[in-house]
Scaffold this motif. Structure first.
Motif, PDB file in Angstrom:
ATOM      1  N   LEU A   6       0.827  -1.208   0.000  1.00  0.00           N
ATOM      2  CA  LEU A   6       0.000   0.000   0.000  1.00  0.00           C
ATOM      3  C   LEU A   6       0.860   1.257   0.000  1.00  0.00           C
ATOM      4  O   LEU A   6       0.500   2.269  -0.615  1.00  0.00           O
ATOM      5  CB  LEU A   6      -0.932  -0.004   1.213  1.00  0.00           C
ATOM      6  CG  LEU A   6      -2.027  -1.076   1.220  1.00  0.00           C
ATOM      7  CD1 LEU A   6      -2.893  -0.944   2.474  1.00  0.00           C
ATOM      8  CD2 LEU A   6      -2.894  -1.000  -0.028  1.00  0.00           C
ATOM      9  N   GLU A  18       1.639   2.563  -3.200  1.00  0.00           N
ATOM     10  CA  GLU A  18       0.494   3.202  -3.853  1.00  0.00           C
ATOM     11  C   GLU A  18       0.121   4.508  -3.146  1.00  0.00           C
ATOM     12  O   GLU A  18      -0.987   5.018  -3.309  1.00  0.00           O
ATOM     13  CB  GLU A  18      -0.702   2.258  -3.847  1.00  0.00           C
ATOM     14  CG  GLU A  18      -0.489   0.968  -4.619  1.00  0.00           C
ATOM     15  CD  GLU A  18      -0.368   1.207  -6.115  1.00  0.00           C
ATOM     16  OE1 GLU A  18      -0.939   2.202  -6.594  1.00  0.00           O
ATOM     17  OE2 GLU A  18       0.291   0.395  -6.787  1.00  0.00           O
ATOM     18  N   ILE A  41      -0.517   4.981  -0.045  1.00  0.00           N
ATOM     19  CA  ILE A  41      -1.537   4.765   0.982  1.00  0.00           C
ATOM     20  C   ILE A  41      -0.821   4.410   2.282  1.00  0.00           C
ATOM     21  O   ILE A  41      -0.135   3.396   2.363  1.00  0.00           O
ATOM     22  CB  ILE A  41      -2.496   3.621   0.588  1.00  0.00           C
ATOM     23  CG1 ILE A  41      -3.218   3.960  -0.726  1.00  0.00           C
ATOM     24  CG2 ILE A  41      -3.506   3.363   1.703  1.00  0.00           C
ATOM     25  CD1 ILE A  41      -4.080   2.815  -1.265  1.00  0.00           C
ATOM     26  N   ALA A  65      -0.493   3.009   5.983  1.00  0.00           N
ATOM     27  CA  ALA A  65      -1.220   1.927   6.652  1.00  0.00           C
ATOM     28  C   ALA A  65      -0.590   1.600   7.997  1.00  0.00           C
ATOM     29  O   ALA A  65       0.628   1.553   8.127  1.00  0.00           O
ATOM     30  CB  ALA A  65      -1.239   0.674   5.766  1.00  0.00           C
ATOM     31  N   VAL A  70      -6.059  -2.814  -3.586  1.00  0.00           N
ATOM     32  CA  VAL A  70      -5.875  -1.381  -3.823  1.00  0.00           C
ATOM     33  C   VAL A  70      -7.063  -0.794  -4.579  1.00  0.00           C
ATOM     34  O   VAL A  70      -7.575   0.268  -4.229  1.00  0.00           O
ATOM     35  CB  VAL A  70      -4.563  -1.129  -4.596  1.00  0.00           C
ATOM     36  CG1 VAL A  70      -4.479   0.331  -5.057  1.00  0.00           C
ATOM     37  CG2 VAL A  70      -3.363  -1.470  -3.728  1.00  0.00           C
TER      38      VAL A  70
END
Length: 231
Positions: A20, A23, A25, A27, A109
């Motif tokens: 993630l 991407e 993101i 987490a 995703v």
């Protein structure tokens, strides 16, 4: 986007977290129900990914508490069971989506981005402000029609600033939304990232520094030059 991953298989959880991050993101990982509830009580999350079978309060119980809190955090359930009855019970608990193990990271995703778009349905999928055009799904940024190549972290920071629609965002909030729980609260990563982001976006400088408060999208005399010591 910041996501809570509740998963008791360490290798899987870490692989998902690392994937993630690629991407853009952020987490955080909770290996059991109690840790998940503690993280939910102190952090703001855009999405929760819940394994139903974790030690302590189960993923089902965590889902119940998220729904009862009224936070509106979308929930994606993970499970090894693929029976319709299992999925139905998860949706009845308040899950917004369901993914059966094993799964492809790419699919996770796509589902997370779809849930995030659904959550933010009141805002247009593509945001525009001060000549900026930001497409969160395609992860593209244009300024006055010119494509701007950004690093993953620069994009994540810009996404938070654009969502504030000209409002001031503190360095602490940027750290919370664009990094993860392992980020050092005393780090200068936010200042460095914002400085690099300004330079990528080019002149006239688009990110204003509000001394002692934070940053905002804006053009004008209050926008600090990247070389300024007031960053």
């Amino acid at each position: 986007m910041r996501v809570l991953i509740v998963e008791d298989e360490p290798y899987l959880a870490e692989a998902v977290r690392d994937g993630l991050r690629l991407e853009a993101i952020a987490a955080d990982i909770a290996g059991d129900g109690n840790s998940a509830l503690e993280l939910l009580s102190v952090n703001s999350y855009d999405l929760a990914v819940l394994d139903r079978d974790v030690p302590g309060p189960s993923g089902d119980e965590i889902a119940r508490r998220i729904v009862a809190s009224g936070s509106g955090i979308p929930i994606l359930m993970l499970t090894a069971a693929d029976r319709i009855d299992d999925k139905a019970s998860g949706f009845e608990l308040g899950a917004d989506d369901y993914l059966t193990k094993p799964f492809e990271l790419r699919e996770l995703v796509m589902r997370l981005r779809a849930l995030d778009r659904r959550r933010a349905h009141a805002r247009p999928p593509v945001s525009e402000i001060a000549g900026l055009r930001l497409d969160p799904f395609r992860r593209q940024v244009f300024r006055d029609g010119r494509y701007v190549a950004l690093t993953r972290k620069q994009f994540a920071v810009l996404e938070v600033l654009v969502a504030a629609e000209g409002g001031v965002v503190s360095a602490e909030e940027l750290l919370e939304r664009a990094w993860d729980a392992n980020a050092d609260p005393f780090t200068n990563a936010v200042r460095i990232t914002v400085s690099g982001l300004r330079k990528r976006l080019g002149e006239p400088w688009l990110i204003a520094t509000v001394p002692g408060v934070g940053y905002r999208i804006g053009t004008g005399m209050d926008t600090i030059h990247p070389g300024s010591t007031r960053e």
